[in-house]
Design a protein around this motif. Structure first.
Motif, PDB file in Angstrom:
ATOM      1  N   GLY A  97       0.799  -1.206   0.000  1.00 34.74           N
ATOM      2  CA  GLY A  97       0.000   0.000   0.000  1.00 34.74           C
ATOM      3  C   GLY A  97       0.837   1.264   0.000  1.00 34.74           C
ATOM      4  N   ASP A  98       0.244   2.334   0.521  1.00 31.47           N
ATOM      5  CA  ASP A  98       0.820   3.678   0.463  1.00 31.47           C
ATOM      6  C   ASP A  98       1.650   3.953   1.709  1.00 31.47           C
ATOM      7  OD1 ASP A  98       1.432   6.309   0.048  1.00 31.47           O
ATOM      8  OD2 ASP A  98      -0.635   7.060   0.227  1.00 31.47           O
ATOM      9  N   ILE A  99       2.975   3.820   1.616  1.00 31.41           N
ATOM     10  CA  ILE A  99       3.855   4.008   2.768  1.00 31.41           C
ATOM     11  C   ILE A  99       3.855   5.462   3.240  1.00 31.41           C
ATOM     12  CG2 ILE A  99       5.918   4.450   1.407  1.00 31.41           C
ATOM     13  CD1 ILE A  99       5.616   2.569   4.786  1.00 31.41           C
ATOM     14  N   ALA A 100       3.412   6.389   2.395  1.00 32.58           N
ATOM     15  CA  ALA A 100       3.356   7.795   2.800  1.00 32.58           C
ATOM     16  C   ALA A 100       2.448   7.986   4.004  1.00 32.58           C
ATOM     17  CB  ALA A 100       2.883   8.669   1.638  1.00 32.58           C
ATOM     18  N   LEU A 101       1.472   7.098   4.191  1.00 32.29           N
ATOM     19  CA  LEU A 101       0.577   7.194   5.348  1.00 32.29           C
ATOM     20  C   LEU A 101       1.340   7.051   6.660  1.00 32.29           C
ATOM     21  CD1 LEU A 101      -2.465   5.114   4.059  1.00 32.29           C
ATOM     22  CD2 LEU A 101      -2.431   7.573   4.518  1.00 32.29           C
ATOM     23  N   SER A 139      -4.271   0.840  13.656  1.00 30.07           N
ATOM     24  CA  SER A 139      -4.861  -0.151  14.550  1.00 30.07           C
ATOM     25  C   SER A 139      -4.405  -1.541  14.115  1.00 30.07           C
ATOM     26  CB  SER A 139      -6.390  -0.039  14.565  1.00 30.07           C
ATOM     27  OG  SER A 139      -6.913  -0.643  15.737  1.00 30.07           O
ATOM     28  N   GLY A 140      -4.933  -2.568  14.817  1.00 32.33           N
ATOM     29  CA  GLY A 140      -4.403  -3.913  14.636  1.00 32.33           C
ATOM     30  C   GLY A 140      -5.289  -4.890  13.909  1.00 32.33           C
ATOM     31  N   LEU A 141      -6.375  -4.402  13.268  1.00 31.86           N
ATOM     32  CA  LEU A 141      -7.251  -5.225  12.432  1.00 31.86           C
ATOM     33  C   LEU A 141      -7.916  -6.365  13.211  1.00 31.86           C
ATOM     34  CD1 LEU A 141      -7.996  -4.836   9.427  1.00 31.86           C
ATOM     35  CD2 LEU A 141      -6.460  -6.698   8.876  1.00 31.86           C
ATOM     36  N   ALA A 142      -8.037  -6.215  14.519  1.00 29.51           N
ATOM     37  CA  ALA A 142      -8.757  -7.201  15.313  1.00 29.51           C
ATOM     38  C   ALA A 142     -10.255  -6.908  15.255  1.00 29.51           C
ATOM     39  CB  ALA A 142      -8.258  -7.185  16.753  1.00 29.51           C
ATOM     40  N   ARG A 143     -11.042  -7.797  15.840  1.00 31.36           N
ATOM     41  CA  ARG A 143     -12.475  -7.551  15.929  1.00 31.36           C
ATOM     42  C   ARG A 143     -12.749  -6.338  16.818  1.00 31.36           C
ATOM     43  NH1 ARG A 143     -11.854 -13.194  16.848  1.00 31.36           N
ATOM     44  NH2 ARG A 143     -12.655 -14.467  15.120  1.00 31.36           N
ATOM     45  N   ALA A 155      -9.454   5.467   3.615  1.00 28.30           N
ATOM     46  CA  ALA A 155      -8.167   5.332   2.929  1.00 28.30           C
ATOM     47  C   ALA A 155      -7.016   5.956   3.708  1.00 28.30           C
ATOM     48  CB  ALA A 155      -8.247   5.952   1.538  1.00 28.30           C
ATOM     49  N   ARG A 156      -7.276   6.464   4.902  1.00 25.73           N
ATOM     50  CA  ARG A 156      -6.204   7.037   5.721  1.00 25.73           C
ATOM     51  C   ARG A 156      -5.898   6.144   6.926  1.00 25.73           C
ATOM     52  NH1 ARG A 156      -4.494  12.152   4.647  1.00 25.73           N
ATOM     53  NH2 ARG A 156      -5.764  13.433   3.258  1.00 25.73           N
ATOM     54  N   GLU A 178      -7.677  -6.850   2.661  1.00 26.02           N
ATOM     55  CA  GLU A 178      -7.288  -6.674   1.260  1.00 26.02           C
ATOM     56  C   GLU A 178      -7.591  -5.251   0.789  1.00 26.02           C
ATOM     57  OE1 GLU A 178      -5.656  -7.343  -2.374  1.00 26.02           O
ATOM     58  OE2 GLU A 178      -5.495  -8.553  -0.541  1.00 26.02           O
ATOM     59  N   ARG A 179      -8.717  -4.711   1.231  1.00 24.65           N
ATOM     60  CA  ARG A 179      -9.057  -3.350   0.838  1.00 24.65           C
ATOM     61  C   ARG A 179      -8.042  -2.347   1.396  1.00 24.65           C
ATOM     62  NH1 ARG A 179     -14.455  -1.156   3.142  1.00 24.65           N
ATOM     63  NH2 ARG A 179     -13.130   0.027   4.563  1.00 24.65           N
ATOM     64  N   ILE A 180      -7.618  -2.561   2.636  1.00 22.18           N
ATOM     65  CA  ILE A 180      -6.618  -1.680   3.243  1.00 22.18           C
ATOM     66  C   ILE A 180      -5.301  -1.786   2.480  1.00 22.18           C
ATOM     67  CG2 ILE A 180      -5.183  -1.337   5.308  1.00 22.18           C
ATOM     68  CD1 ILE A 180      -7.675  -2.083   6.964  1.00 22.18           C
ATOM     69  N   ALA A 181      -4.916  -3.007   2.091  1.00 15.59           N
ATOM     70  CA  ALA A 181      -3.671  -3.198   1.349  1.00 15.59           C
ATOM     71  C   ALA A 181      -3.708  -2.471   0.010  1.00 15.59           C
ATOM     72  CB  ALA A 181      -3.419  -4.686   1.132  1.00 15.59           C
ATOM     73  N   GLN A 182      -4.885  -2.393  -0.610  1.00 11.77           N
ATOM     74  CA  GLN A 182      -4.996  -1.761  -1.921  1.00 11.77           C
ATOM     75  C   GLN A 182      -5.204  -0.251  -1.837  1.00 11.77           C
ATOM     76  OE1 GLN A 182      -7.887  -3.701  -4.421  1.00 11.77           O
ATOM     77  NE2 GLN A 182      -7.013  -5.730  -4.124  1.00 11.77           N
ATOM     78  N   GLU A 183      -5.909   0.208  -0.798  1.00 11.51           N
ATOM     79  CA  GLU A 183      -6.288   1.620  -0.738  1.00 11.51           C
ATOM     80  C   GLU A 183      -5.548   2.402   0.334  1.00 11.51           C
ATOM     81  OE1 GLU A 183     -10.482   1.754  -0.163  1.00 11.51           O
ATOM     82  OE2 GLU A 183     -10.946   0.646  -2.009  1.00 11.51           O
ATOM     83  N   ALA A 184      -4.985   1.720   1.328  1.00 12.24           N
ATOM     84  CA  ALA A 184      -4.333   2.404   2.452  1.00 12.24           C
ATOM     85  C   ALA A 184      -2.969   1.763   2.691  1.00 12.24           C
ATOM     86  CB  ALA A 184      -5.224   2.350   3.691  1.00 12.24           C
TER      87      ALA A 184
END
Length: 356
Positions: A97-101, A139-143, A155-156, A178-184
């Motif tokens: 994804g976007d390392i600039a974030l 964050s850690g993508l947990a529930r 996307a941020r 997957e969406r985070i990997a592509q957009e964020a």
């Protein structure tokens, strides 16, 4: 130095982030550090750890490339600057994804997996508002709270996961990951194919705390992983904030405890931003060199015996070893490095060490 040699050194058993920094600073590059391992371990009274074979590393690197990901090594120009300030910053991370974030000011939002509907709504709105002000939300993508924060930030957002970058955990967040990997931005420290284990989550938590200028806890039990993240943020000198909750709700006890112990009470994005302003480039300055200050000196046998005699099964601060031994810091660090590579030393949080 080649990325393959750096990765071989990083993946060598017993070589953690602190030892990796010291080895690179001492020998200049991973190739020479790998060659020096047997002699260093011999001086420490043990056998050298065995680096993985070249073909194993090449296979891992090929897999990372196939996944559309890449490595960021400590010392790279685009390595997250606040994360690099940690003493135990990951020697390498794998990103999609976007390392600039990760280079813009970031706020971590963490909390309970079994969070209440009200808390999830609050976390989602808080993340949305922070993202609207130009901050990245980590964050850690947990529930629960983690998922709500990622969804609110859109996307941020930056998701840091405990397993390999190709492993979705929990499974129901596979589409979100997957969406985070592509957009964020998606970050993993473990090699591809690594299933997340309990021991991996504290490592993930230090990355979350390390990337962010501040951490906000939204609902947390007294012994939850979210409080570990808050503690790590505090140890790194970052702001720790908590959202108060009802004393009748066990899920709010951790946040209320944090506030009682000095965490900042926050209720809005404005409260959070007030704690970390000004948000500008000065807040995310890169260190001059992540490998500066490691020991260049060799120790003699008398120094090795004296320093080893001060160690025991109880972790002791390295500063205390320097004080009691009377040896220069460079000599003490050299002996600790040799003992660790020999498998005789364990390192602990807070710059402490003990005999293995």
């Amino acid at each position: 130095m080649s990325d393959a040699d750096r990765l071989r050194l990083i993946r060598t058993p017993g070589i953690g982030p602190v030892t990796y920094r010291q080895l690179i600073a001492r020998f200049g590059d991973a190739t020479r550090a790998l060659a020096a391992l047997p002699d260093l371990a011999r001086r420490g009274g043990g056998r050298a750890p065995s680096p993985p074979e070249q073909r194993v590393i090449e296979h891992e690197m090929q897999r990372v490339s196939e996944l559309g990901a890449r490595y960021l090594f400590l010392g790279n120009a685009d390595y997250p600057p606040l994360l690099a300030e940690l003493e135990n910053a990951p020697s390498a991370i794998i990103v999609r994804g976007d390392i600039a974030l990760a280079r813009r000011p970031a706020i971590a939002i963490v909390g309970a997996r079994n969070a209440s509907a009200a808390a999830c709504r609050f976390a989602r709105q808080l993340a949305h508002d922070l993202a609207g002000e130009g901050a990245s939300v980590v964050s850690g993508l947990a529930r629960g709270i983690d998922t709500a924060a990622h969804m609110g930030a859109g996307a941020r957002t930056i998701a840091v996961i405990a397993g390999g970058i190709d492993i979705a955990y929990p499974p129901e967040n596979a589409a979100l990951q997957e969406r985070i990997a592509q957009e964020a931005l998606l970050i993993a420290e473990m090699p591809p194919g690594t299933e997340p284990r309990a021991r991996h989550f504290p490592h993930r938590n230090r990355i979350i705390a390390g990337i962010a200028a501040g951490t906000v806890v939204v609902e947390a039990a007294p012994k939850s992983g979210s409080l570990i993240t808050a503690r790590l943020a505090n140890e790194a000198g970052r702001e720790v904030m908590a959202v108060p909750g009802s004393p009748l709700d066990p899920r709010a006890q951790g946040c209320n405890l944090l506030i009682r112990e000095g965490a900042i009470l926050v209720q809005t994005a404005a409260d959070v931003l007030e704690q970390i302003r000004p948000i500008d480039a000065r807040a995310v300055r890169a260190p001059t060199s992540p490998f500066a200050g490691a020991p260049p000196d060799d120790a003699d046998d008398a120094a090795r015996r004296a320093i080893a005699a001060l160690l025991g099964p109880v972790p002791v601060a390295v500063d205390e070893l320097i004080r009691q031994s009377g040896h220069p810091p460079a000599i003490v660090q050299t002996v600790l490095l040799e003992l660790e590579l020999a498998g005789r030393l364990e390192r602990h949080a807070g710059g402490r060490a003990s005999l293995a």
